[in-house]
Design a protein around this motif. Structure first.
Motif, PDB file in Angstrom:
ATOM      1  N   THR A  42       0.715  -1.179  -0.085  1.00 56.53           N
ATOM      2  CA  THR A  42      -0.133   0.109  -0.155  1.00 56.53           C
ATOM      3  C   THR A  42       0.754   1.320  -0.289  1.00 56.53           C
ATOM      4  N   GLY A  43       1.957   1.182   0.327  1.00 56.86           N
ATOM      5  CA  GLY A  43       3.016   2.317   0.507  1.00 56.86           C
ATOM      6  C   GLY A  43       2.665   3.253   1.616  1.00 56.86           C
ATOM      7  N   LEU A  44       1.666   2.752   2.529  1.00 56.08           N
ATOM      8  CA  LEU A  44       1.135   3.686   3.669  1.00 56.08           C
ATOM      9  C   LEU A  44       2.326   3.610   5.028  1.00 56.08           C
ATOM     10  N   ARG A  45       2.230   4.698   5.602  1.00 56.91           N
ATOM     11  CA  ARG A  45       2.929   4.812   6.756  1.00 56.91           C
ATOM     12  C   ARG A  45       2.249   4.649   8.006  1.00 56.91           C
ATOM     13  N   LYS A  46       2.576   3.884   9.221  1.00 55.48           N
ATOM     14  CA  LYS A  46       2.109   3.439  10.302  1.00 55.48           C
ATOM     15  C   LYS A  46       2.044   4.527  11.335  1.00 55.48           C
ATOM     16  N   LEU A  47       0.651   4.542  11.953  1.00 55.86           N
ATOM     17  CA  LEU A  47       0.435   5.583  13.048  1.00 55.86           C
ATOM     18  C   LEU A  47       0.000   4.695  14.208  1.00 55.86           C
ATOM     19  N   THR A  48       0.504   4.891  15.261  1.00 59.13           N
ATOM     20  CA  THR A  48      -0.027   3.934  16.417  1.00 59.13           C
ATOM     21  C   THR A  48      -1.495   4.549  16.746  1.00 59.13           C
ATOM     22  N   ILE A  49      -2.153   3.576  17.585  1.00 59.30           N
ATOM     23  CA  ILE A  49      -3.447   3.938  18.113  1.00 59.30           C
ATOM     24  C   ILE A  49      -3.226   5.288  18.911  1.00 59.30           C
ATOM     25  N   LYS A  50      -2.358   5.075  19.701  1.00 57.58           N
ATOM     26  CA  LYS A  50      -2.227   6.241  20.898  1.00 57.58           C
ATOM     27  C   LYS A  50      -1.878   7.614  20.141  1.00 57.58           C
ATOM     28  N   LYS A  53      -5.401   8.594  18.771  1.00 56.00           N
ATOM     29  CA  LYS A  53      -6.306   9.408  19.892  1.00 56.00           C
ATOM     30  C   LYS A  53      -5.607  10.785  20.590  1.00 56.00           C
ATOM     31  N   ASP A  54      -4.360  10.770  20.486  1.00 58.10           N
ATOM     32  CA  ASP A  54      -3.538  11.838  20.957  1.00 58.10           C
ATOM     33  C   ASP A  54      -3.983  13.343  20.384  1.00 58.10           C
ATOM     34  N   PHE A  56      -6.578  13.929  18.672  1.00 54.82           N
ATOM     35  CA  PHE A  56      -7.901  14.532  18.822  1.00 54.82           C
ATOM     36  C   PHE A  56      -7.743  15.702  20.059  1.00 54.82           C
ATOM     37  N   GLU A  57      -7.006  15.502  20.996  1.00 56.89           N
ATOM     38  CA  GLU A  57      -6.864  16.347  22.204  1.00 56.89           C
ATOM     39  C   GLU A  57      -5.727  17.446  21.905  1.00 56.89           C
ATOM     40  N   GLU A  58      -5.117  17.575  20.838  1.00 59.83           N
ATOM     41  CA  GLU A  58      -4.053  18.461  20.664  1.00 59.83           C
ATOM     42  C   GLU A  58      -4.665  19.792  20.623  1.00 59.83           C
ATOM     43  N   ALA A  59      -4.057  20.872  21.058  1.00 64.59           N
ATOM     44  CA  ALA A  59      -4.508  22.185  20.882  1.00 64.59           C
ATOM     45  C   ALA A  59      -5.016  22.599  19.609  1.00 64.59           C
ATOM     46  N   SER A  60      -4.242  22.095  18.608  1.00 61.92           N
ATOM     47  CA  SER A  60      -4.699  22.567  17.147  1.00 61.92           C
ATOM     48  C   SER A  60      -5.947  21.734  16.744  1.00 61.92           C
ATOM     49  N   MET A  61      -6.387  20.898  17.579  1.00 61.08           N
ATOM     50  CA  MET A  61      -7.724  20.168  17.168  1.00 61.08           C
ATOM     51  C   MET A  61      -8.686  20.549  18.354  1.00 61.08           C
ATOM     52  N   TRP A  62      -9.127  19.446  19.116  1.00 54.80           N
ATOM     53  CA  TRP A  62     -10.330  19.977  19.955  1.00 54.80           C
ATOM     54  C   TRP A  62      -9.953  20.092  21.481  1.00 54.80           C
ATOM     55  N   GLY A  63      -8.597  19.758  21.786  1.00 51.34           N
ATOM     56  CA  GLY A  63      -8.337  19.955  23.263  1.00 51.34           C
ATOM     57  C   GLY A  63      -8.453  18.989  24.043  1.00 51.34           C
ATOM     58  N   SER A  64      -9.466  18.368  24.160  1.00 50.02           N
ATOM     59  CA  SER A  64     -10.270  17.471  25.103  1.00 50.02           C
ATOM     60  C   SER A  64     -11.182  16.473  24.672  1.00 50.02           C
ATOM     61  N   LEU A  65     -11.308  15.529  25.474  1.00 47.51           N
ATOM     62  CA  LEU A  65     -12.516  14.539  25.215  1.00 47.51           C
ATOM     63  C   LEU A  65     -13.804  14.813  25.924  1.00 47.51           C
ATOM     64  N   SER A  66     -13.728  15.852  26.808  1.00 51.43           N
ATOM     65  CA  SER A  66     -14.430  16.369  27.953  1.00 51.43           C
ATOM     66  C   SER A  66     -15.205  17.386  27.181  1.00 51.43           C
ATOM     67  N   GLY A  67     -16.587  17.329  27.019  1.00 57.63           N
ATOM     68  CA  GLY A  67     -17.202  18.448  26.385  1.00 57.63           C
ATOM     69  C   GLY A  67     -17.358  18.448  24.852  1.00 57.63           C
ATOM     70  N   THR A  68     -16.838  17.555  24.292  1.00 55.18           N
ATOM     71  CA  THR A  68     -16.840  17.565  22.881  1.00 55.18           C
ATOM     72  C   THR A  68     -17.363  16.360  22.050  1.00 55.18           C
ATOM     73  N   GLY A  69     -18.287  15.613  23.050  1.00 54.50           N
ATOM     74  CA  GLY A  69     -18.915  14.322  22.400  1.00 54.50           C
ATOM     75  C   GLY A  69     -20.319  14.342  22.947  1.00 54.50           C
ATOM     76  N   THR A  70     -21.072  15.522  23.278  1.00 56.11           N
ATOM     77  CA  THR A  70     -22.513  15.205  23.939  1.00 56.11           C
ATOM     78  C   THR A  70     -23.223  14.759  22.997  1.00 56.11           C
ATOM     79  N   ASN A  71     -23.517  14.967  21.554  1.00 51.15           N
ATOM     80  CA  ASN A  71     -24.384  14.331  20.607  1.00 51.15           C
ATOM     81  C   ASN A  71     -25.633  15.489  20.637  1.00 51.15           C
ATOM     82  N   GLN A  72     -25.579  16.621  21.422  1.00 57.51           N
ATOM     83  CA  GLN A  72     -26.849  17.225  21.579  1.00 57.51           C
ATOM     84  C   GLN A  72     -26.755  18.425  20.746  1.00 57.51           C
ATOM     85  N   ASP A  73     -25.725  18.809  20.034  1.00 57.94           N
ATOM     86  CA  ASP A  73     -25.737  19.819  18.945  1.00 57.94           C
ATOM     87  C   ASP A  73     -24.146  19.718  18.281  1.00 57.94           C
TER      88      ASP A  73
END
Length: 423
Positions: A42-50, A53-54, A56-73
């Motif tokens: 495939t010629g693809l590069r491997k990323l670890t699952i960690k 997952k990390d 998602f929580e980077e400052a350039s992304m969403w910063g935290s799991l808390s409050g970012t998956g409520t599914n209300q809006d």
């Protein structure tokens, strides 16, 4: 005669091929003998699952799991796309792009088995750094055996948060639940077989190693569990069943646990298709599966000495776990354990919360959930389980004079209009 038999066999083979061609025999799933073969082809590069997952929580992304998956809006339901945003996604306030990930894959051993119906349209994998859910379809156990390696091509998929659990799937989606309320989901299931073949590849056969792939937790180390363990297969040794706020087999009612300011009873079923309040009822079987109505059941287990304290405890406290089982599971109608029974449980470890500090207490609304692959992953003595008669006798109402359940006689029960609602 021998030549005649050979001719018939050949003719049957031709007809079989012709039939499959006529009905569009699907292409077989690709299987790789090694990860090196997959990466080279495939010629693809491997990323670890960690690493995934990390991100998602980077400052350039969403910063935290808390409050970012409520599914209300959409404002509080976030996802990350592996690759570039499409023209319709640009300017979105709930999806961010990760272009570099388009050329990457993850690999992991399968931790889950959906054969008994308790794990639903999900494949959990672990690579030694972390575990994550891959959102697929039914019957995953037929293709992806526990312990086998799988490789996930990330390009075009989405990393989404639902109640502080990350998963990988198709794009975000919105729907209306049975209460006519809008609900928003950070990603969705890959259910098209052709689409799955583009992204999920079978690797070499392997086994889950106890103490390595299956984490072992005891009363001496449970406080070391963290968000890094979400999605892992864990064997909890020496857990004790705790009846919270409902009558046990001896007629005793223990102190009720709280989730923030709310009382939480266990064992129970819960119907989320009602509001103000959500209906919860004492229920002494693993889940509710009656008259074509299917509801999740919950049973509490703990390392804390809750039977011998008057202190208030919360579902978010370390050492308190809830086994949540589906009404669609094959063991939904089996009686639960007796209050005070102690044994081992092997299950997928998760959190369920709109937001959490991981510190427990009255301001933290988390519940730490355990999802069984099979009922055989409960290692308790046979005498630790309620009998059918005991389970029915403990249930407050809803039974007729012959011991048959009738929701019309159940003062606690408000039926769901849509039994498929799994919010």
């Amino acid at each position: 005669m021998k030549a005649y038999k050979i001719l018939l066999t050949a003719l049957a083979a031709v007809l079989a091929v012709s039939c499959y061609d006529d009905y569009g025999m699907p292409e077989p799933y690709v299987k790789y003998e090694s990860e090196a073969d997959f990466a080279a082809e495939t010629g693809l590069r491997k990323l670890t699952i960690k690493e995934v997952k990390d991100k998602f929580e980077e400052a350039s992304m969403w910063g935290s799991l808390s409050g970012t998956g409520t599914n209300q809006d959409w404002a509080r339901t976030k996802s990350v796309k592996f690759g570039y945003l499409s023209s319709t996604e640009e300017g979105s306030d709930h999806v961010k792009e990760w272009p570099e990930a388009a050329g990457c894959y993850i690999a992991g051993k399968v931790l889950s088995d959906d054969k008994q119906g308790n794990i639903f349209k999900s494949l959990y994998i672990y690579d030694g750094t972390a575990a994550i859910e891959i959102k697929l379809t039914n019957g995953n156990y037929l293709k992806y055996k526990m312990g086998n390696w799988v490789f996930i091509k990330l390009d075009g998929l989405y990393l989404g948060n639902y109640r502080m659990m990350l998963s990988i799937g198709e794009g975000p989606t919105a729907s209306i639940n049975a209460m006519a309320e809008d609900r928003f989901y950070a990603n969705s299931n890959m259910e098209d077989p052709a689409r799955i073949r583009e992204h999920v590849f079978v690797g070499p056969e392997d086994e889950l190693v106890d103490g390595v792939d299956i984490k072992v937790v005891t009363k001496d180390n449970y406080t070391q569990l963290s968000k890094e363990d979400f999605g892992r297969l864990i064997r909890f040794e020496g857990l004790t069943c705790y009846y919270s706020g409902v009558e046990n087999q001896n007629g005793v009612v223990n102190n009720v646990l709280r989730n923030g300011s709310y009382e939480q009873i266990y064992p129970s079923w819960i119907d989320t298709n009602t509001r103000n309040p959500v209906v919860s009822k004492p229920w002494y079987k693993w889940a509710f599966s009656e008259k074509n109505i299917f509801l999740y059941g919950s049973v509490c287990f703990t390392y804390l000495d809750l039977h011998n304290t008057s202190a208030t405890h919360y579902t978010s406290d370390a050492g308190i776990y809830v086994v949540r089982s589906s009404g669609y599971s094959r063991f939904a109608g089996k009686p639960v354990l007796r209050d005070g029974a102690t044994g081992d449980i092997t299950a997928i470890y998760a959190i369920y919360s709109q937001q959490s500090t991981y510190r427990g207490g009255s301001s933290d609304y988390a519940t730490y959930q355990l999802s069984l692959n099979t009922i055989d992953d409960m290692n308790f003595a046979e005498s630790d389980y309620l009998t059918e008669a005991e389970a029915e006798a403990l249930t407050p109402d809803g039974y007729d004079k012959d011991g048959n359940y009738d929701s019309a006689n159940d003062s606690h029960f408000v039926p769901s209009e849509n039994s498929d609602d799994r919010e």
